[in-house]
Design a protein around this motif. Structure first.
Motif, mmCIF file in Angstrom:
data_model
loop_
_atom_site.group_PDB
_atom_site.id
_atom_site.type_symbol
_atom_site.label_atom_id
_atom_site.label_comp_id
_atom_site.label_asym_id
_atom_site.label_seq_id
_atom_site.Cartn_x
_atom_site.Cartn_y
_atom_site.Cartn_z
ATOM 1 N N GLU A 20 0.852 -1.194 0.000
ATOM 2 C CA GLU A 20 0.000 0.000 0.000
ATOM 3 C C GLU A 20 0.884 1.239 0.000
ATOM 4 N N GLY A 21 0.421 2.295 -0.662
ATOM 5 C CA GLY A 21 1.168 3.547 -0.661
ATOM 6 C C GLY A 21 1.209 4.145 0.735
ATOM 7 N N ARG A 22 2.155 5.025 0.949
ATOM 8 C CA ARG A 22 2.251 5.636 2.271
ATOM 9 C C ARG A 22 1.937 7.121 2.177
ATOM 10 N N GLY A 23 1.671 7.738 3.314
ATOM 11 C CA GLY A 23 1.385 9.175 3.359
ATOM 12 C C GLY A 23 0.159 9.501 2.536
ATOM 13 N N LEU A 24 0.342 10.446 1.611
ATOM 14 C CA LEU A 24 -0.809 10.867 0.801
ATOM 15 C C LEU A 24 -1.295 9.741 -0.110
ATOM 16 N N ALA A 25 -0.406 8.800 -0.397
ATOM 17 C CA ALA A 25 -0.776 7.695 -1.300
ATOM 18 C C ALA A 25 -1.456 6.550 -0.548
ATOM 19 N N ARG A 26 -1.747 6.706 0.728
ATOM 20 C CA ARG A 26 -2.434 5.639 1.457
ATOM 21 C C ARG A 26 -3.764 5.339 0.753
ATOM 22 N N GLY A 27 -4.082 4.091 0.620
ATOM 23 C CA GLY A 27 -5.309 3.727 -0.102
ATOM 24 C C GLY A 27 -5.013 3.327 -1.540
ATOM 25 N N GLU A 28 -3.794 3.645 -1.997
ATOM 26 C CA GLU A 28 -3.390 3.203 -3.343
ATOM 27 C C GLU A 28 -2.756 1.814 -3.169
ATOM 28 N N ILE A 29 -3.325 0.821 -3.815
ATOM 29 C CA ILE A 29 -2.896 -0.553 -3.562
ATOM 30 C C ILE A 29 -2.215 -1.137 -4.793
ATOM 31 N N GLY A 30 -1.110 -1.811 -4.581
ATOM 32 C CA GLY A 30 -0.460 -2.557 -5.658
ATOM 33 C C GLY A 30 -0.509 -4.034 -5.318
ATOM 34 N N MET A 31 -0.838 -4.836 -6.310
ATOM 35 C CA MET A 31 -0.905 -6.282 -6.068
ATOM 36 C C MET A 31 -0.223 -7.021 -7.212
ATOM 37 N N ALA A 32 0.426 -8.115 -6.869
ATOM 38 C CA ALA A 32 0.985 -8.994 -7.905
ATOM 39 C C ALA A 32 0.768 -10.415 -7.431
ATOM 40 N N SER A 33 0.301 -11.257 -8.328
ATOM 41 C CA SER A 33 0.041 -12.641 -7.916
ATOM 42 C C SER A 33 0.583 -13.600 -8.958
ATOM 43 N N ILE A 34 0.990 -14.747 -8.465
ATOM 44 C CA ILE A 34 1.426 -15.800 -9.391
ATOM 45 C C ILE A 34 0.818 -17.114 -8.934
ATOM 46 N N ASP A 35 0.311 -17.851 -9.896
ATOM 47 C CA ASP A 35 -0.235 -19.169 -9.588
ATOM 48 C C ASP A 35 0.900 -20.168 -9.826
#
Ligand SMILES: Nc1ncnc2c1ncn2[C@@H]1O[C@H](COP(=O)(O)OP(=O)(O)OP(=O)(O)O)[C@@H](O)[C@H]1O
Length: 934
Positions: free
Chosen positions: A160-175
C-alpha cells in the motif's frame, strides 16, 4: 554398485552424441539419491557474495542465474545461490539483508508479536503443515476434478502507498500451477473492500506484505483487515526494500515473453504493482528453489474495471462455488455449469463466475460460440472429445519455464515426464484444428487461427527426432515409468540402450522369480507394482489355501486387506534395488538428452500460452453448451433493462424433482426499486438469488434459465441475505448484517445490482423498520437496480414518496384441509404486483412447523392481546393524525434537502409535488402545509 544412501552423486556416464561432449559439460550435477538430497546450506557470506553489495537483491540474484549456461532451460544449478528453500530461509534469517520474517497467519497467534519485535526474526517458528507445490514434484496429470484444479496455489504480494498515497494498492500474484503473473493497482477506500474481494477471488496459498505494514502496536488497517479475513492463509512479511519498483520493472523486462510485452507500457508508472511484483518474484524464486527462465512468463495487468465485482459474502450467499449446507456437494452455480473436461477449463469457469465480464461485445462473442456449438452437434461432440484428451497445459508450461536450482532424480524424472506430456499435448493440436476448421463464429475462427501457429509443428518435429513416436501419456505409475524409460529413441545413446536392456532383463527376472515362487509354493502369486514399494507380490485368496493359515517364511513385509495379501522377499528387495539403480542411470542419460532437446525447442515454447488459453476457453464454452442441453436455457440480450420472462432458479432446478415455478422480472431505470413481501417460505429469497444467478450467467457468456432475458450490465453485484450468526468472527447476527449493509452503502453505484433480504431482523421491530427505511432512502438516490425483500409491511408505504418504487409480493392460497378441518397454506411461488395481504403468517408457518400445538395456541393469544393494545394506543383524533403527518412530512423534507443532490429548481418542483400530495391527503390543513414548506 552404487548405493543411493552411500553416494548421492551419479557416476559420470559417458553420453553419446548428440549430447556429448558439450552436453556433458553443461549437464546437471546430479544428486541421484533415492531421496532428494538438499544442497548444503550456504553461508551468509555466500549470500552476500551472490548479491552485489548495496543492491536489494533482485538484480543480483538474477545475475546469479545468468551465469547459467547460455540456454534458459539448461539445468546447471547456479553457484552460490542464496535462496534454497523455505526451511533454509527460516534458518538463515540472521542474514537480515535478505528478508525479514515469516509469521503465522493469525494476528492472534501467540508468537506473532514476538516475531515482529525482533528485527532479525531469529527463532521464527517453522510453519508446520506448509506444503507448497514445487517443480521437483513435477507436473502430474491431474483429473478435472474441481478440488485438484482449485486447491490453493497462488502467492500474492500486496503493498500500500504511504502518506498521501495511502489507499493506493499494488498487487501482484502468481499461480504456482500456471506461469502467469497478474498485476493490479487501484485506489481503495477505507474499508479496503476491493483488496479483500480481489484476495478472496484469488484464494491465496500465501500473502506477502511489507514488514512496515505490521509494526507491533501500529499495524496498518490494511494489514489488520487482511489478517482478520484470511486467517487460514500463510503470511510472510519481508523487508520493505524488496518492494522495489525499479527491480519490478527489471523483472518484467527480463521475464515477460514477447507476446505480452505491451504490459510494460501499461505498468511503467504504476509503482505499487511494480513494487509488489519485485517482492513476489524474489520470494517465489526462493521458495521454489528455482528461477524463471528469461522471457518465459506471461505477465498481464488487470484493472478492476474490466470485470464485475462480487464481494465474498455475496459469492457465499449466492452459493456460487460452495454450497452453504454442505461444502462437499455441488449444488452451486459452479456445479450447475461445470461440465469442463480439463483442469484449465474448470479453473477458468471458476474465475469467470467470481469475476463476470462487463464488456458486452466480448460476452456476445462468447454467446455466439455457445449458439454455434448448440446448433452444430458434430462440432460439439467432436470438440468435446478432443478437449477431453488435453492435460493441464498451464501447469505443464509452468514446469517447463522453471530452471531448478538443484538437480535430483525427481527433477530429472519430472522433466522427462513433462516432455512426454508436451508431445501428447502437441499431438492434439492438429485434431483440434480439424474440428474447428469449418466454424463460423469470430471467436472460434480466432481460436482456429491461433492453432495455425507454425511453432507447434516445429516443436513436435524436433521432439520426434529424439522421442519415440509411441511415447505418450498413460494412466498408472508403472505404465508411465515404462514410457519414461523408453521415451528416447534407440541408437541415440548406446549407453542408454545398454542400460535399458539391463532394466528389461531385471524386470523379466523379477517376473520369472515370482512365477517360480508361485510354482514352488503352489500359490496364486501375481507381480504388482507401486511407486512406493516398487515390484512386490500380491495374492488374492482365502486362507484355506495356506498351510496353517501362514505364508511361507520366505515372504516378508506382509500386509493384508480383506482377502488380498501383499508381500515381498529378500531377493525381490535386492532386485528392486538393482532395478532402481538401472532406472537412475536411464533417467540420468535420458535427462541429458531431454535437456538438450528442451534447449532447442525452448525459443518456440511460448505458443503453448496461446494453446492453454484456447483449450481452457473452448472447454468452458463447451461446458456452457452442455448445461444448455440439459435444460431450456435461453440466450440473453443486453439492454438497459433487466427483463426476465419466466426465469427460474438454476440450482433449485438441479436439486428438486419438479421444475421450479418460474417468475417474471422487469426492472428499468424508471422503476428500479422493488420491495418484495410475502409470508415465510413463499419464495422471496429464492427469487432474489435467482435474479443474481441469471445476471452472473449472462455476464460470463452462458445462456440463462428463462424463456426470454435481457440484462443491464451490472458493475457490481451486492447481496445482503440473512444467514446464521458468524461464530468464527464472533459477530452477532445484527452486527454482521450492519457490516454487510454498510459495505453495500459505501460501494454501490448506479450500475449495481443490489439484493437485500430481511434487513433489520436482528433488532426490535421499530428500529428494524427505521434502519430499513433509511437504507432504502439512501439506495433510492442511486440508479442501481435494487430488490428488497422484507417482512416489515410498513416499508411498502415508501412507494407513495418515490415513483420508482414497485411493490411486489408472493401469493399464497388458503385451502381447507377437510380431514383435519383446518386451513392450510398452499405456496404458489408466484410473484404478483402490490404488497402482501397476508396477516399473521408467522403464526401460520409456525402451525405447520413442528412447534407443539399448545405453544402455537399461546402465541396466537398473546399476539391478539398485543395487537389490541397497539390499536388502543394508536386510536387518535383526526387532529393528532394530521399533526403526525405534518411532522413526518417535515422530517422527510429536511432529510431530502440534506441528502439531495438536486439543483434548486428540481428541489422546488419536488417540494411543490409533495405539498400537493399532502393537501390532497389532508384537505383541511393548507396552513400547516404552507408552514412546512417554509
Ligand atoms: N420458484 C420456486 N419454485 C419451487 N419451489 C420454490 C420456489 N421458490 C422457493 N421454493 C421453495 O420454497 C422454499 C422456501 O423459499 P424461500 O426461502 O425463498 O422463502 P422465503 O419467502 O424467503 O422465506 P422466509 O421469509 O422464511 O425467509 C425453498 O427452499 C424452495 O424449496
Amino acid at each position: 554398485m552404487l548405493r543411493p544412501d552411500v553416494s548421492p552423486t551419479f557416476p559420470s556416464v559417458p553420453v553419446a552424441s548428440p549430447c556429448s561432449p558439450e552436453a556433458r559439460s553443461q549437464g546437471p550435477r546430479y544428486n541421484f539419491g533415492l531421496q532428494e538430497t538438499p544442497l548444503s546450506r550456504p553461508s551468509a557470506q555466500a549470500a552476500s557474495a551472490s548479491s552485489p553489495p548495496g543492491t536489494s537483491g533482485a538484480a543480483g540474484d538474477r545475475s546469479g542465474s545468468s551465469s547459467l549456461p547460455g540456454h534458459p532451460l539448461s539445468a546447471l544449478p547456479p553457484q552460490g545461490s542464496y535462496f534454497r528453500n523455505r526451511s533454509s530461509f527460516a534458518e538463515n534469517t540472521h542474514a537480515s539483508h535478505v528478508m525479514l520474517g515469516t509469521s503465522s497467519s493469525s494476528a492472534q497467534d501467540s508468537n506473532y508479536p514476538q516475531i515482529l519485535k525482533s528485527p532479525l526474526c531469529a527463532g521464527i517458528p517453522q510453519r508446520s503443515g506448509y506444503k507448497s507445490w514445487t517443480p521437483q514434484m513435477g507436473y502430474s496429470a491431474t483429473s478435472s476434478s474441481a478440488v485438484s484444479a482449485h486447491s490453493p496455489s497462488v502467492i500474492v504480494a500486496v503493498v500500500e502507498g504511504r502518506g498521501l498515497a495511502r489507499g493506493e494498492i499494488g498487487m501482484a500474484s502468481i499461480d504456482l500451477k500456471s506461469p502467469q503473473i497478474v498485476l493490479s493497482q487501484f485506489a481503495d477506500n477505507t474499508t479496503y473492500a476491493k483488496v479483500i474481494t480481489k484476495l478472496k477471488i484469488l484464494s491465496p496459498l500465501e500473502i506477502i506484505m511489507s514488514n512496515t505494514a505490521c509494526v507491533v502496536g501500529n499495524s496498518t488497517k490494511l494489514f489488520t483487515l487482511i489478517t482478520e479475513n484470511f486467517k487460514n492463509v500463510n503470511f510472510t512479511t519481508i523487508q520493505r526494500k524488496y518492494f522495489n519498483e525499479t527491480k519490478g520493472l527489471e523483472y518484467i523486462e527480463q521475464l515477460c515473453i514477447a507476446e505480452f510485452s505491451t504490459v510494460l507500457m501499461e505498468v511503467q508508472s504504476k509503482y505499487y504493482c511494480l513494487a509488489a511484483v519485485a517482492a513476489l518474484l524474489k520470494y517465489v524464486e526462493f521458495i521454489q528453489n528455482s528461477v524463471y527462465a528469461p522471457k518465459s512468463l506471461k505477465i498481464c495487468f488487470q484493472g478492476s474495471e474490466q470485470t464485475a465485482m462480487i464481494d465474498s459474502s455475496s459469492a457465499q450467499n449466492l452459493e456460487l462455488l460452495i454450497n452453504n449446507q454442505d461444502s462437499r456437494n455441488n449444488h452451486t452455480l459452479f456445479g450447475v455449469l461445470n461440465y469442463t473436461k480439463t483442469p484449465g477449463g474448470s479453473r477458468r469457469l471458476r474465475s469467470n463466475i467470481l469475476e463476470p465480464l462487463v464488456d458486452v461485445e466480448t460476452i456476445n462473442m462468447r454467446l455466439d460460440c455457445v449458439q454455434e456449438l448448440l446448433q452444430d452437434e458434430e462440432l460439439f461432440f467432436g470438440l468435446q472429445s478432443v478437449i477431453a484428451k488435453f492435460l493441464d497445459t498451464e501447469q505443464l508450461l509452468s514446469v517447463l519455464v522453471q530452471i531448478p536450482k538443484q538437480d535430483t532424480v525427481n527433477t530429472a524424472e519430472s522433466k522427462i515426464t513433462n516432455l512426454i506430456y508436451l508431445k501428447h499435448t502437441l499431438e492434439l493440436v492438429d485434431p483440434l484444428k480439424i474440428t474447428l476448421k469449418n466454424c463460423n463464429t469470430p471467436l472460434l475462427r480466432a481460436y482456429y487461427g491461433s492453432l495455425e501457429d507454425k511453432r507447434f509443428g516445429i516443436i513436435l518435429d524436433k521432439i520426434k527426432t529424439v522421442i519415440n513416436d509411441d511415447a505418450r501419456y498413460m494412466k498408472g505409475c508403472l505404465n508411465m515409468r515404462t514410457q519414461k524409460c523408453y521415451a528416447v529413441r534407440p541408437n541415440i545413446n548406446e549407453f542408454l540402450d545398454i542400460a535399458r536392456r539391463t532394466y528389461t532383463e531385471i524386470v523379466d527376472d523379477i517376473a520369472g522369480m515370482i512365477t517360480q515362487l508361485a510354482e514352488k509354493y503352489s500359490l496364486p502369486l501375481r507381480t504388482s507394482f507401486s511407486s512406493a514399494r516398487g515390484f512386490f507380490i500380491q495374492m488374492t485368496t482365502d486362507c484355506t489355501v495356506l498351510p496353517n493359515d501362514q505364508l511361507p517364511s520366505e515372504f516378508i513385509k506382509i500386509s493384508k486387506v480383506k482377502n488380498s495379501y501383499s508381500f515381498t522377499s529378500a531377493d525381490l528387495i535386492k532386485m528392486n534395488e538393482r532395478c532402481q539403480e538401472s532406472l537412475r542411470e536411464i533417467y540420468h542419460m535420458t535427462y541429458m538428452i531431454v535437456c538438450k532437446l528442451l534447449s532447442e525447442i525452448y525459443e518456440h515454447i511460448h505458443c503453448l500460452y496461446k494453446l492453454s488459453d484456447t483449450v481452457s476457453m473452448l472447454d468452458m464454452l463447451l461446458s456452457f453448451a452442455h448445461a444448455c442441453t440439459l435444460s431450456d436455457y435461453v440466450r440473453p440480450e443486453f439492454t438497459d433493462t433487466l427483463a426476465i420472462k419466466q426465469g427460474w432458479h438454476p440450482i433449485l432446478e438441479r436439486i428438486s424433482v419438479e421444475k421450479p415455478v418460474a417468475n417474471n422480472t422487469y426492472i428499468t431505470e424508471g422503476s428500479n426499486f422493488f420491495i418484495i413481501t410475502g409470508p415465510n417460505m413463499s419464495g422471496k429469497s429464492t427469487y432474489l438469488k435467482q435474479i443474481a444467478l441469471c445476471q452472473i450467467m449472462a455476464q460470463i457468456g452462458s445462456y440463462v434459465p428463462a424463456e426470454y432475458s435481457s440484462f443491464r450490465i451490472a458493475e457490481q453485484i451486492f447481496t445482503r441475505i440473512s444467514t446464521d450468526d458468524d461464530i468464527e468472527t464472533n459477530s452477532s447476527t445484527f452486527m454482521k448484517e450492519m457490516k454487510e449493509i454498510a459495505y453495500i452503502l459505501h460501494n454501490a453505484n448506479d450500475k449495481s445490482l443490489i439484493l437485500i433480504d430481511e434487513l433489520g431482523r436482528g433488532t426490535n421491530t421499530e428500529e428494524g423498520i427505521g434502519i430499513c427505511y433509511a437504507v432504502c432512502e439512501h439506495l433510492l438516490s442511486l440508479k442501481a437496480f435494487t430488490l428488497f425483500a422484507t417482512h416489515f409491511l410498513e416499508l411498502c408505504q415508501i412507494d407513495v414518496l418515490y415513483p420508482n418504487v414497485e411493490n411486489m409480493h408472493f401469493e399464497v392460497q388458503h385451502v381447507k384441509n377437510t380431514s383435519r378441518n383446518k386451513e392450510a397454506i398452499l405456496y404458489t411461488y408466484k410473484l404478483s404486483k402490490g404488497l402482501t395481504e397476508e396477516k399473521n403468517y408467522g403464526l401460520k408457518a409456525a402451525e405447520v412447523s413442528s412447534l407443539p400445538p399448545s405453544i402455537v395456541l399461546d402465541a396466537k393469544d398473546i399476539t391478539t392481546q398485543i395487537t389490541r393494545q397497539i390499536l388502543q394506543n394508536q386510536r387518535s383524533t383526526p387532529e393528532m393524525e394530521r399533526q403526525r403527518a405534518v411532522y413526518h412530512l417535515a422530517t422527510r423534507l429536511v432529510q431530502t434537502a440534506r441528502n439531495s443532490q438536486l439543483d434548486p429548481d428540481s428541489l422546488r418542483t419536488y417540494l411543490s409535488n409533495l405539498k400537493k400530495k399532502y393537501e390532497a391527503d389532508f384537505p383541511r390543513a393548507e396552513q400547516d402545509s404552507g408552514k412546512t414548506e417554509e
